[in-house]
Write an enzyme that holds these catalytic residues in place. Structure first.
Site, PDB file in Angstrom:
ATOM      1  N   ARG A 125       6.976  -1.667   3.916  1.00 20.88           N
ATOM      2  CA  ARG A 125       6.639  -2.769   4.831  1.00 20.88           C
ATOM      3  C   ARG A 125       7.223  -4.096   4.382  1.00 20.88           C
ATOM      4  NH1 ARG A 125       0.769  -3.799   3.247  1.00 20.88           N
ATOM      5  NH2 ARG A 125       0.555  -2.570   1.357  1.00 20.88           N
TER       6      ARG A 125
ATOM      7  N   GLU B 256      -4.915  -3.436  20.739  1.00 18.48           N
ATOM      8  CA  GLU B 256      -3.626  -2.729  20.667  1.00 18.48           C
ATOM      9  C   GLU B 256      -3.121  -2.296  22.039  1.00 18.48           C
ATOM     10  OE1 GLU B 256      -6.385  -1.883  18.962  1.00 18.48           O
ATOM     11  OE2 GLU B 256      -5.900  -2.599  16.946  1.00 18.48           O
TER      12      GLU B 256
ATOM     13  N   PHE C 278      -3.676   3.235  15.055  1.00 20.77           N
ATOM     14  CA  PHE C 278      -3.970   2.467  16.268  1.00 20.77           C
ATOM     15  C   PHE C 278      -2.774   2.462  17.228  1.00 20.77           C
ATOM     16  CE2 PHE C 278      -6.260   0.114  12.755  1.00 20.77           C
ATOM     17  CZ  PHE C 278      -7.419   0.853  12.891  1.00 20.77           C
TER      18      PHE C 278
ATOM     19  N   HIS D 192       0.978   2.029   7.278  1.00 25.76           N
ATOM     20  CA  HIS D 192      -0.264   2.658   6.826  1.00 25.76           C
ATOM     21  C   HIS D 192      -0.468   4.041   7.439  1.00 25.76           C
ATOM     22  CE1 HIS D 192      -0.727  -1.477   5.643  1.00 25.76           C
ATOM     23  NE2 HIS D 192      -1.821  -1.220   4.966  1.00 25.76           N
TER      24      HIS D 192
ATOM     25  N   ASP E 192      -9.089   3.422   2.053  1.00 28.64           N
ATOM     26  CA  ASP E 192      -9.685   3.142   3.362  1.00 28.64           C
ATOM     27  C   ASP E 192     -10.234   4.400   4.033  1.00 28.64           C
ATOM     28  OD1 ASP E 192      -9.494   0.443   3.381  1.00 28.64           O
ATOM     29  OD2 ASP E 192      -7.764   0.320   4.724  1.00 28.64           O
TER      30      ASP E 192
ATOM     31  N   ARG F  60       1.786   2.760   3.360  1.00 27.03           N
ATOM     32  CA  ARG F  60       1.170   1.560   2.806  1.00 27.03           C
ATOM     33  C   ARG F  60       1.615   1.320   1.367  1.00 27.03           C
ATOM     34  NH1 ARG F  60      -3.247   1.541  -0.697  1.00 27.03           N
ATOM     35  NH2 ARG F  60      -4.032  -0.569  -1.088  1.00 27.03           N
TER      36      ARG F  60
END
Lengths: 270, 309
Positions: free
Chosen positions: B8, B56, B81, B107, B115, B165
């Protein structure tokens, strides 16, 4: 002014006839919501919208998007009447290989983004509005929503964002005919208080009789003058407007008229 | 030791670099711009960045509207998402109209880590590759992330680029990056390992270890899952005994299924799927999770040895 109104009324009648003819020929489709929004969209296309049917992708054109895509017979009728494609094409609605799909898609000249899955069109319009801002263009964006449609959560995400981004080049029109497939909106999923909801989301609201050409013209003019926030024209309409046996009859949300019904309807719209 | 990079970070930097010369690039995010690194673009080009908040569906459908006006629209949020929450918007507003919307989702997979399951997308490749017009790319490391983002800008139509991630090791000697073309990282004729994303490096470690044991495994990086490189897969199916597919995704619908489809239709050989076996993820450190779900280099090595003997 009086001449303009008379002319638009006649134009709306013609559009209604086309809607009946094409849905009748197709044997399926959605006459009720097409007829209820006819006056709103006729006025838009023939008196308000900055567009050029000979150049559908003109970068400076005003955008129109029909979020309630099932009412595309209305969209197709005003596009054909404007000259985007020959009127004979209307009679190919819903046929295999036709440029006029059962719900709108990009194969139709004048349609920029497909619709049909409810609730996404206000977002699409917001995207067009923001693109205009990035490009420093002065076009306006118009989007037609159905009342049943705004039960979709996506609409309220978009409603929040349109005011957050101060999308004052965006004008939404709500075809508030009070019916959806399963019955009256107040019974299926209540929508009131309508204007207060949009106001709470930061919108300028204009409430009109959606079949009064003069009020419709004035509403579009008012929306143009509003700065710093988006506008919504909440148009009270009659589902199936213009055909006596279709008016306020839920059954005609999504059914084509029979041959006999078509003849009567066309007589009434003569 | 190979260089460790956040995909990222590379994504954010590449966007800024491309944004300098290409004014049609706009970027949208849904309240995760610091995590997805689109914040770097936002800082540089505030007029071409829009934060849509935690919404989203609205973001993706708005991206379609923008793209219809000629913009190249990058849209970022977490993979779960982007692919799941907004699937209908991706299908009906973006892909059906074949618009220039580039979804770069971060992610993805188990290596999201602590998470847990709600945030670990293990179904996104399946959800995205089934939609017509969509190109699906899973870069294996930092440099390949830049390649994928540049390719997305230079290609017409919707893209789904899947990023992780955590930091990933840079895989050397991959050769040229071309959409739809797999990359042979290591040659061998005993068995083929096909991998994507972070699993490419795990597989490479396994391949090197197998070499010590006299087993010559071919390693192919399939970074483009759709359109998939049929030729490189079929060649492997003909030249090697079996194919082991490794992915940080459910074994149903992802890379393994895509490989299965090619092989089964043309030249059936045994395909062993190494992925998450119809389970949800869970909390844990990335390395612990790969171990728990049998996706480490050691697991790949073991699978290959069992298959060969």
């Amino acid at each position: 002014m009086a001449d303009q109104i008379k002319e638009l009324e006649l134009k709306a009648k013609l559009i209604r006839r086309l809607i009946i003819q094409m849905i009748s020929k197709a044997g399926s489709g959605h006459p009720g919501g097409s007829l209820s929004a006819t006056d709103l969209i006729t006025v838009l296309f023939f008196s308000v919208l900055r567009h050029n049917p000979k150049e559908p992708l003109w970068p400076d054109r005003d955008r129109f998007h029909m979020s309630k895509g099932h009412c595309c017979p209305l969209w197709y009728a005003v596009l054909a009447e404007s000259g985007y494609f020959p009127k004979e094409t209307l009679m190919t609605l819903r046929q295999l290989g036709s440029i006029l799909q059962g719900h709108p898609d990009k194969r139709t000249p004048g349609v920029d983004v497909a619709s049909g899955s409810l609730g996404q069109g206000l977002s699409v319009a917001l995207g067009m509005s923001l693109a205009g801002r990035v490009d420093k263009k002065d076009y306006r964006v118009y989007v037609l929503m159905g009342d049943g449609e705004i039960q979709e959560g996506n609409i309220w995400e978009a409603a929040m964002a349109c005011s957050h981004f101060k999308a004052d080049n965006l004008c939404a029109m709500l075809d508030y005919n009070g019916f959806q497939i399963d019955g009256k909106t107040c019974n299926v999923m209540a929508l009131e208080p309508m204007a207060a909801k949009w106001q709470a989301f930061g919108w300028h609201t204009i409430e009109i009789d959606g079949h009064d050409i003069k009020q419709i013209l004035a509403a579009y003019e008012e929306a143009k003058k509003i700065k710093g926030k988006p506008s919504i024209i909440i148009a009270r309409t009659i589902k199936g407007k213009g055909v006596s046996f279709m008016e306020n009859v839920c059954d005609f949300h999504g059914r084509a008229p029979t041959k006999e019904e078509t003849e009567i309807a066309l007589k009434e719209l003569a | 030791m190979a260089e460790l990079l956040y995909q990222r970070d590379i994504y954010g930097k590449t966007l800024v670099e491309l944004g300098k010369t290409n004014k049609d690039i706009v970027v949208l995010d849904a309240d995760l711009s610091s995590s997805t690194r689109t914040a770097m673009f936002a800082k540089e080009f505030p007029d071409r960045f829009f934060n849509f908040g935690v919404a989203e569906q609205n973001m993706i459908a708005s991206a379609a509207g923008m793209a219809s006006c000629g913009k190249i629209v990058f849209v970022s949020t977490f993979a779960i998402f982007a692919s799941g929450r907004a699937w209908d918007q991706v299908r009906n507003s973006v892909c059906y109209s074949n618009l220039n919307v580039k979804i770069v989702a971060t992610h993805a997979g188990l290596t999201v880590g602590p998470d847990g399951a709600s945030h670990q997308a293990l179904e996104d490749i399946a959800l995205m590759r089934v939609i017509p017009n969509m190109t699906v790319v899973v870069p294996c490391d930092g440099p390949q992330t830049a390649d994928a983002v540049k390719a997305a800008v230079n290609s017409k139509g919707p893209f789904y680029v899947r990023l992780g991630r955590s930091k990933v090791a840079t895989v050397e000697n991959k050769g040229e990056f071309k959409i739809g073309k797999g990359q042979m990282i290591s040659d061998g004729n005993d068995i083929t390992i096909i991998a994507c994303g972070v699993m490419v490096n795990e597989a490479l470690i396994a391949v090197n270890s197998l070499k010590q044991k006299g087993i010559k495994a071919r390693l192919i990086n399939i970074h483009t899952i759709r359109p998939i490189d049929k030729d490189i897969i079929l060649k492997a199916s003909k030249e090697t005994k079996a194919i082991v597919v490794c992915e940080e995704h459910n074994i149903t619908g992802g890379l393994a299924s895509a490989v299965d489809e090619v092989v089964a239709e043309n030249h059936p050989v045994k395909v062993i799927r190494m992925g998450v076996r119809n389970r949800f993820g869970q909390s844990g450190e990335p390395a612990e999770l790969l171990k728990e779900y049998n996706l480490t280099a050691a697991d790949i090595e073991k699978t290959v040895i069992t298959c060969i003997s």
